[in-house]
Design a protein around this motif. Structure first.
Motif, short mmCIF file in Angstrom:
data_model
loop_
_atom_site.label_atom_id
_atom_site.label_comp_id
_atom_site.label_asym_id
_atom_site.label_seq_id
_atom_site.Cartn_x
_atom_site.Cartn_y
_atom_site.Cartn_z
N ASN A 66 0.84 -1.19 0.00
CA ASN A 66 -0.02 0.11 -0.11
C ASN A 66 0.99 1.25 0.06
OD1 ASN A 66 0.94 0.56 2.80
ND2 ASN A 66 -0.81 -1.04 3.49
N LEU A 67 0.25 2.46 0.10
CA LEU A 67 0.72 3.64 -0.13
C LEU A 67 1.67 3.92 1.37
CD1 LEU A 67 1.38 6.45 -1.43
CD2 LEU A 67 -0.72 7.25 -0.41
N THR A 70 4.89 2.13 0.77
CA THR A 70 5.53 2.75 -0.57
C THR A 70 6.38 3.78 0.03
OG1 THR A 70 3.69 2.22 -2.07
CG2 THR A 70 5.45 3.97 -2.73
N LYS A 71 5.96 4.67 1.01
CA LYS A 71 6.68 5.79 1.70
C LYS A 71 7.92 5.17 2.43
CE LYS A 71 2.60 8.92 1.75
NZ LYS A 71 1.96 9.42 2.81
N PHE A 83 3.76 -4.42 -6.67
CA PHE A 83 2.44 -4.10 -6.27
C PHE A 83 1.49 -5.05 -6.54
CE2 PHE A 83 4.90 -0.04 -7.06
CZ PHE A 83 4.85 0.34 -5.92
N GLU A 106 -5.96 3.57 -4.81
CA GLU A 106 -4.70 3.53 -3.87
C GLU A 106 -3.28 3.54 -4.68
OE1 GLU A 106 -2.68 2.85 0.06
OE2 GLU A 106 -4.37 1.17 -0.20
N ILE A 110 -0.08 5.68 -5.31
CA ILE A 110 1.29 5.37 -5.16
C ILE A 110 2.10 5.79 -6.57
CG2 ILE A 110 2.65 3.31 -5.45
CD1 ILE A 110 0.37 1.82 -3.80
N TYR A 113 2.85 9.56 -5.89
CA TYR A 113 4.00 9.54 -4.76
C TYR A 113 5.16 9.16 -5.35
CZ TYR A 113 6.09 9.60 -0.53
OH TYR A 113 7.15 9.97 0.53
N THR A 114 5.23 8.01 -6.16
CA THR A 114 6.55 7.75 -6.46
C THR A 114 7.20 8.36 -7.84
OG1 THR A 114 5.43 6.00 -7.98
CG2 THR A 114 6.05 5.32 -5.76
#
Length: 252
Positions: A66-67, A70-71, A83, A106, A110, A113-114
């Motif tokens: 999940n996100l 991922t962080k 994923f 989600e 992701i 965010y990436t």
């Protein structure tokens, strides 16, 4: 799905066996997930760092659920991420307690965010190709549309089609692949197959893949596998292993 928990040193030995015996282009070394949920996946970051230190020619991946993780993965400098999604709403609800719509949202978060982060490659597993362990057979046209949805995101280097139940038959597989190859390059597709009671059917699927230039397969060095979260133990089918794949190739 293995009951015994492998420690870091045991995982390092397995890693060396894979590299030295099978020469894969990529290896997924673990997953970022709570130790309480999957203690088998503890030490995944340490194993990833070790793998990166011993071989620069292989792409090492970690599965990210999940996100939030991922962080964490980016903070841990994990460069290749896998994923997971599926084509079954029921499967998603039981497996990760999110609907398919929530999963897609989600995944979109992701990807956003990436962007512009130090992530080299992204792989997406798409589970329940042809059949869901909860809701049963899934329409082929629907499966194709779902796969194309993720392809059209233009975010993934690899789409790995997972035969979760180990019951995918060659006729349905041909329909799905023929439709996908009208839109997707075969080098972007890979297969995560499970052992089937119909061994000839498994051989036909692999042969049809090679004939269509789909040459990437998820292989397990251990005789294990299956989604233990959504399936009973007596329903689990082991992942395709190197020995089985080699025997099928030798027969071609």
């Amino acid at each position: 799905s293995k009951k015994n928990i492998y420690n870091l040193e045991e995982k390092k030995k397995i890693l060396h066996d894979i590299i030295n015996l099978h020469y894969p282009k990529s290896i997924e070394v673990g997953s970022l997930v709570s130790d309480k949920i999957l203690p088998q996946m503890s030490n995944s970051v340490e194993l990833f760092n070790y793998a990166e230190s011993i071989n620069k020619d292989i792409d090492f991946y970690v599965l990210i659920p999940n996100l939030e993780y991922t962080k964490k993965a980016i903070k841990c400098n994990i460069k290749n991420m896998s994923f997971i999604t599926s084509v079954s709403n029921e499967f998603q609800l039981k497996n990760i307690k999110k609907s398919l719509k929530e999963t897609k949202n989600e995944i979109t978060s992701i990807i956003d965010y990436t962007n512009n982060k130090n992530v080299n490659k992204k792989k997406l597993y798409i589970s329940c190709i042809n059949q869901c362990p909860i809701s049963g057979i899934i329409d082929n046209n629907y499966i194709v549309d779902e796969i194309l949805f993720y392809h059209n995101m233009n975010a993934f280097d690899e789409l790995c089609l997972s035969d979760t139940c180990g019951k995918l038959n060659i006729s349905d597989f041909q329909i799905i692949i023929d439709s996908l190859l009208k839109h997707i390059s075969p080098n972007k597709l890979s297969l995560h197959l499970h052992m089937s009671k119909n061994f000839n059917n498994l051989k036909d699927i692999i042969a049809y893949s090679f004939n269509n230039n789909i040459n990437n397969f998820d292989i397990s060095i251990l005789n294990s596998g299956g989604c233990s979260v959504t399936m009973e133990n007596d329903e689990l089918n082991n992942n395709l292993t190197y020995d089985v794949l080699y025997s099928i190739i030798d027969d071609q």
